[in-house]
Design an enzyme around this catalytic site. Structure first.
Site, mmCIF file in Angstrom:
data_model
loop_
_atom_site.group_PDB
_atom_site.id
_atom_site.type_symbol
_atom_site.label_atom_id
_atom_site.label_comp_id
_atom_site.label_asym_id
_atom_site.label_seq_id
_atom_site.Cartn_x
_atom_site.Cartn_y
_atom_site.Cartn_z
ATOM 1 N N HIS A 80 0.822 -1.208 0.000
ATOM 2 C CA HIS A 80 0.000 0.000 0.000
ATOM 3 C C HIS A 80 0.862 1.266 0.000
ATOM 4 C CE1 HIS A 80 0.692 -1.027 4.225
ATOM 5 N NE2 HIS A 80 0.418 0.224 4.555
ATOM 6 N N CYS A 164 -30.468 -1.806 -9.939
ATOM 7 C CA CYS A 164 -31.618 -2.419 -9.279
ATOM 8 C C CYS A 164 -32.926 -2.085 -9.988
ATOM 9 C CB CYS A 164 -31.666 -1.976 -7.825
ATOM 10 S SG CYS A 164 -31.771 -0.186 -7.631
ATOM 11 N N ASP A 292 -24.803 38.828 -33.254
ATOM 12 C CA ASP A 292 -24.761 40.287 -33.377
ATOM 13 C C ASP A 292 -26.046 40.870 -33.969
ATOM 14 O OD1 ASP A 292 -22.098 40.725 -32.431
ATOM 15 O OD2 ASP A 292 -21.376 39.795 -34.277
ATOM 16 N N LYS A 302 -42.652 29.860 -43.190
ATOM 17 C CA LYS A 302 -41.415 29.963 -43.964
ATOM 18 C C LYS A 302 -41.603 31.011 -45.057
ATOM 19 C CE LYS A 302 -38.063 27.476 -46.764
ATOM 20 N NZ LYS A 302 -37.714 26.253 -47.495
ATOM 21 N N PRO A 320 -28.314 44.400 -28.706
ATOM 22 C CA PRO A 320 -27.608 45.273 -27.748
ATOM 23 C C PRO A 320 -26.446 44.535 -27.076
ATOM 24 C CG PRO A 320 -29.989 45.355 -27.426
ATOM 25 C CD PRO A 320 -29.734 44.236 -28.374
ATOM 26 N N ASP A 321 -25.460 45.293 -26.609
ATOM 27 C CA ASP A 321 -24.302 44.733 -25.902
ATOM 28 C C ASP A 321 -24.748 44.273 -24.506
ATOM 29 O OD1 ASP A 321 -21.943 44.363 -24.383
ATOM 30 O OD2 ASP A 321 -20.831 45.655 -25.752
ATOM 31 N N PHE A 339 -15.177 38.351 -22.717
ATOM 32 C CA PHE A 339 -14.380 37.582 -23.677
ATOM 33 C C PHE A 339 -14.515 38.222 -25.047
ATOM 34 C CE2 PHE A 339 -14.778 34.819 -20.158
ATOM 35 C CZ PHE A 339 -13.713 33.915 -20.210
ATOM 36 N N LYS A 356 -12.607 48.310 -25.408
ATOM 37 C CA LYS A 356 -13.791 47.495 -25.094
ATOM 38 C C LYS A 356 -13.949 47.291 -23.592
ATOM 39 C CE LYS A 356 -14.395 44.776 -29.322
ATOM 40 N NZ LYS A 356 -14.361 43.414 -29.921
ATOM 41 N N LYS A 360 -17.435 48.255 -22.006
ATOM 42 C CA LYS A 360 -18.319 47.207 -21.499
ATOM 43 C C LYS A 360 -18.459 47.243 -19.976
ATOM 44 C CE LYS A 360 -17.402 44.008 -25.327
ATOM 45 N NZ LYS A 360 -18.782 43.642 -25.720
#
Length: 415
Positions: A80, A164, A292, A302, A320-321, A339, A356, A360
């Site tokens: 062991h 089971c 986007d 359709k 929108p952001d 990101f 950014k 942001k």
């Protein structure tokens, strides 16, 4: 899942106890051997009734150790201790109620309990048992005590159809999730495994959103949801309470086990769930690839092809952001991470990236290139990137696997 390495192999000691779930372990052994891990297997007496040692020896390319080997005359060191010293990482799968009880009470009767008690290396724990056994107060108490072991990475049992024929919690976690936990520990090899996110709540978004055009068409993007999921699992492995908001995942759903998830479709869905969850989190990772564009007037039928151009022109609008909008709700004790995917050189992208961050309202922005070979989208893709803050920090993570990148990124942010 991981890229094979030609360097020294990670040594994995796999302890297998006597749950019926043990029949799934030979496949795990084969899986890990193909990924260039060096595997040694140890079978308990009851596990020997379910799996043949010879099968594990052939699959692992190493002799399988059984209970009767513990005090063999050929051993120059207690077995062991020798096994504990040999391994870099241990896995016990399945972990039974009996083995759990022996471990946390210091009962070293038998080879596997002796290994567990002697071990100080990182160990992945994958319990499996009947639902009533798992929910038993004594078992839950023992499992709770196990969470205090600093070297233990626990994967909770899954829900589903048990041996089971009952449906409930108690299934062994999927082999792919066990392998993912192993890859996480492997990526930690320069630092000891720590549960450094205990008592932290982390909200993560990932994957793509999609916007309906008509009954047959939609606007979306290539994001698979892999990076967001790996950030989620890494945070969980490090002790955090994690919630993952995502679009349709293009990866193995087994890898989502153990994560509280909210699946969304549109940008409106995404912002609604974020607003419901944002107030309680310590860290927010906005990794979702939000479409986007959207169509303001979607059609339930359709649209004929000769009319679609006109329909798009009349109803086309920008989404929108979302991060900018959510940052208005940010508390002083919260950390927000954005990101940004980019193409071209980092030198060209650096100025717009820094702009950014301020625009942001986030604390950090991680920018990764998506136009390089073998990088970008998908679970198997590798990535590199640069983490920026509002001041002058710029931290580069070299090209690596996504789980290693997730681990390094979280380490840098919480440091």
């Amino acid at each position: 899942m991981k890229t094979k390495s030609t360097g020294s192999k990670i040594k994995v000691l796999l302890l297998i106890t006597g749950s019926i779930a043990a029949v799934r372990i030979p496949l795990l052994v084969s899986q890990l051997a193909k990924e260039n891990y060096e595997i040694r297997c140890v079978l308990s007496k009851n596990a020997e009734k379910l799996i043949k040692p010879l099968s594990l020896s052939i699959l692992s390319r190493n002799p399988c150790v059984v209970e009767n080997d513990q005090w063999s005359n050929s051993q120059s060191t207690p077995l062991h201790i020798e096994l504990s010293n040999w391994a870099d990482i241990l896995i016990i799968a399945p972990l039974t109620a009996t083995s759990l009880a022996k471990w946390v009470t210091g009962n070293a009767e038998g080879l596997i309990p002796s290994v567990l008690i002697a071990n100080i290396k990182p160990i992945i724990v994958a319990p499996a048992m009947n639902t009533q056994m798992w929910l038993n107060k004594a078992v839950q108490r023992n499992y709770e005590n196990l969470q205090n072991y600093k070297n233990v990475l626990s994967l909770h049992p899954s829900e589903g159809l048990l041996a089971c024929d009952a449906i409930g919690i108690g299934k062994i976690p999927p082999n792919d999730l066990i392998q993912l936990a192993l890859e996480f520990l492997t990526s930690n090899k320069q630092n000891p495994y720590r549960k450094d996110l205990l008592n932290k709540e982390i909200l993560i978004t990932g994957g793509c959103t999609s916007e309906k055009i008509d009954a047959a068409r939609q606007i979306t993007n290539k994001s698979s949801g892999a990076m967001g999921l790996l950030l989620s699992q890494v945070a969980r492995f490090r002790g955090a309470q994690v919630k993952y908001i995502h679009g349709p995942l293009k990866i193995d759903k087994n890898l989502t086990e153990g994560i509280k998830r909210y699946e969304i479709e549109t940008s409106v869905d995404l912002i609604k769930v974020i607003k419901n969850e944002i107030s309680n989190c310590d860290y927010f990772f906005m990794n979702a690839a939000v479409s986007d564009f959207k169509i303001s007037n979607t059609n339930s039928a359709k649209i004929p092809k000769n009319q679609i151009n006109d329909h798009l022109k009349k109803n086309f609008e920008l989404v929108p952001d979302i991060l900018k909008k959510i940052s208005e709700l940010k508390k002083n004790n919260q950390v927000f991470v954005g990101f940004c995917a980019f193409t071209g050189s980092i030198e060209e992208a650096r100025i717009s990236i820094k702009e950014k961050i301020l625009k942001k309202g986030c604390d950090y922005l991680f920018a990764n290139p998506i136009d390089l070979e073998d990088q970008g989208f998908g679970f198997l893709a590798q990535n590199e990137g640069w983490l920026f803050d509002k001041k002058n920090m710029e931290y580069h993570i070299s090209k690596t696997s996504k789980i290693d990148l997730a681990n390094k990124l979280i380490s840098q942010i919480i440091s």
